[in-house]
Enzyme design. Sequence first.
Site, PDB file in Angstrom:
ATOM      1  N   ASP A 508       0.855  -1.197   0.000  1.00 12.22           N
ATOM      2  CA  ASP A 508       0.000   0.000   0.000  1.00 12.22           C
ATOM      3  C   ASP A 508       0.891   1.247   0.000  1.00 12.22           C
ATOM      4  O   ASP A 508       1.789   1.379   0.840  1.00 12.22           O
ATOM      5  CB  ASP A 508      -0.899  -0.001   1.244  1.00 12.22           C
ATOM      6  CG  ASP A 508      -1.896   1.150   1.219  1.00 12.22           C
ATOM      7  OD1 ASP A 508      -1.552   2.217   1.741  1.00 12.22           O
ATOM      8  OD2 ASP A 508      -2.997   0.979   0.684  1.00 12.22           O
ATOM      9  N   ASN A 516      -2.908  12.826  -4.269  1.00 13.17           N
ATOM     10  CA  ASN A 516      -4.060  13.236  -5.079  1.00 13.17           C
ATOM     11  C   ASN A 516      -4.547  14.627  -4.688  1.00 13.17           C
ATOM     12  O   ASN A 516      -4.824  15.467  -5.543  1.00 13.17           O
ATOM     13  CB  ASN A 516      -5.196  12.230  -4.934  1.00 13.17           C
ATOM     14  CG  ASN A 516      -5.055  11.059  -5.892  1.00 13.17           C
ATOM     15  OD1 ASN A 516      -4.377  11.153  -6.908  1.00 13.17           O
ATOM     16  ND2 ASN A 516      -5.689   9.951  -5.568  1.00 13.17           N
ATOM     17  N   ASP A 525      -1.966   9.289 -10.770  1.00 16.09           N
ATOM     18  CA  ASP A 525      -1.889   8.209 -11.761  1.00 16.09           C
ATOM     19  C   ASP A 525      -0.444   7.946 -12.163  1.00 16.09           C
ATOM     20  O   ASP A 525      -0.029   6.792 -12.349  1.00 16.09           O
ATOM     21  CB  ASP A 525      -2.725   8.559 -12.991  1.00 16.09           C
ATOM     22  CG  ASP A 525      -4.214   8.479 -12.726  1.00 16.09           C
ATOM     23  OD1 ASP A 525      -4.988   8.959 -13.568  1.00 16.09           O
ATOM     24  OD2 ASP A 525      -4.601   7.936 -11.684  1.00 16.09           O
ATOM     25  N   GLU A 551      -4.600   2.453  -4.415  1.00 19.09           N
ATOM     26  CA  GLU A 551      -3.142   2.494  -4.312  1.00 19.09           C
ATOM     27  C   GLU A 551      -2.574   1.198  -3.726  1.00 19.09           C
ATOM     28  O   GLU A 551      -1.448   1.189  -3.244  1.00 19.09           O
ATOM     29  CB  GLU A 551      -2.728   3.690  -3.438  1.00 19.09           C
ATOM     30  CG  GLU A 551      -3.138   3.586  -1.973  1.00 19.09           C
ATOM     31  CD  GLU A 551      -4.515   4.168  -1.703  1.00 19.09           C
ATOM     32  OE1 GLU A 551      -4.775   4.574  -0.550  1.00 19.09           O
ATOM     33  OE2 GLU A 551      -5.331   4.227  -2.630  1.00 19.09           O
TER      34      GLU A 551
END
Length: 681
Positions: A508, A516, A525, A551
């Site tokens: 993770d 973000n 991305d 993620e």
Amino acid sequence: MLLLAATCAGPAAAGVIEQSDRLVRQGYDRPEPALQALLQLQREQEALTPRPAQTVRRLQLARAIVLAQNGRVAEAGMLAEELRTGTAGSEPDEADGTARANLVRALVAENDGQLDVAAALAQAAVPVLQQGCPGPDGAPSTTSADCDYRAAWRALQVIERHAQSRALWAEGARHLRIAAQLAEAQHDSYRQALVLGLLALDIARQGDMPGAMRTLQQAQRVAAPLDDPDVQVRLRLHEARLADMRGEHQQSLRLAEDALPIARKADSPRLESLLNANLSDLYARQNRPADALRAAEAALPVVRRHGDQRAERVLINNAGLAKIGLGRIAEGKLDLARLAELWQRSGAPGSEAQSLREFGEALAAAGDARGALELFHRERKLSAEVMKANRAAALKDVQQRYDTESKQREIELVSRDNALKTAALANRELQQRVWALMAAVMALSVGVAALLYLRVREINRRLQASHANLRLQSERDPLTGLSNRRQFQAAMARGGERGVEGALLLVDIDHFKHVNDGHGHSVGDAVLVEVARRLAGCVRENDLVVRWGGEEFLILAPAVSAEQAEQLAARVLEQIGREPVDSGTGGGSEDVLRVTASIGYARFPLPPDDLPVPWEQAVNLADMALYTAKGQGRNRAIGVIGAQLRSADELKAIENDFDSAWRDGRVRLHEQPGPQPDLFS
């Protein structure tokens, strides 16, 4: 703050509708006078002959909206039932009455925090409320008396807020665009400007800041002739939020503070409380807890007086964090207890987990390690429940989409098979003609037969290649090119009931939400693609690397030893965290991001009992190890290196309470730290 359309309802009805619209806006701050005036209007309409049933229903809806937006749930519910059954002097119209009742119930559910219920009710109401209104393409150019664009406008915003709560920015923007088109078609600049301002935020959340600024400027142009303080304050607040998204925190705070005099000029305590709620959050981010507490406490009495539970939850959260920041830890904990009670009543475990996380971090910063640890365990347990529910929903969604895609592929294959059969029949007919002429043109017939044979082979080859390509696409994540859950599940299904054999790692990316929020989804991305590339470089050719969701990534490494599993986890930590990630936006050093990861892993079957573990439970164990890694500070790997698993019941007991199993020795863990910041090149 909305209501009723009557383009074709006649001048008298149109005047009543416009008057009721103004009263709904006034009722946002002063419900009692507005409700009395609306009731008087309704009685006057009911006394007319013939009775204008549609106008009466819209006046009932206006009263219900004022009640709902002031937290008077029981009274709003009674009016919703009247709308549904057609009582109180209005003729029953099942579809129209039900749609309006659903809108009222959606507003009540949203105020109570039940966003899923609110969105479902609003979604059911929109098609009826939009009857006769301009569609997405702008037609029809004029509206009928059935078009209640103001009610549809409000229902669309309920749906958008639900999409926003699930981070579905594109879906939310789509509903706001429809609402803006409805308002524009009716020359309602007030509503058009409001939804364009909200649309700018959704566009920014998708990573398109230039597009967001253009949309906000359009909203400001539409609002300029109105000289409406309500619109000015809300657009100024949206501008402040966009500045905050760009990292211009001082500019954001200045814009929000400058809007306060405008709100006071509007004589709208609720509008002023909305500004104070946002200011409390901005002050907290700039480590100004005293100012944050002052703003929150100024707003709380207003929102409580109006029964605005959504705003109350936000303000209690901000006030409690500010008190902890000021060293008033006991008071902050009391606010947290009140907040937890409100979250549980509304049934929003995800939001409750977020509050627990924020309070835990605040207590840790204030030196209350014990309190922070307690909240950490509560948040982790709640997050695990949320994740389990989300995973079940996601698996169900994946299965449904897989079934749909599978059926579509079957249809395509059948179509191609039919085309092939048609071609084969045509070839057979040609062959028969060739045989009839064979005696005269033997050489030519042989050539034609060979050509037809090659044609059939080519069609078969293309069909097989297309089928293989469709299967490959269904098993790949479109962003990273890694395998997806479907391919992993297929691999596990091929393994039968033996369970997982080899190493299983869940990876993770740490604090990915900050990437973000701070840099935009396009940069997020880019980070996902680069991490996927690094993971692929860590494994062997026959290992499986999966985009597990968001993620989170999964690695399956068959036929490795426990030592090799530890080495693989260390290699993944090193590859992800050693070198910074370039976002590729060309912005210079600020676009170079430091990225680390947390890992939970295990090598199956687990010693010393070597009990076969089904893949679902293997993933759960790795997931629990991952949560432990995040709880220990992130940027580390936690491996399950042994467990007492003599039976399936013992495995289930460990799953149900992993922390207790770890503490009492039924599970043995191994920790590996990741690369430290001072080692970055």
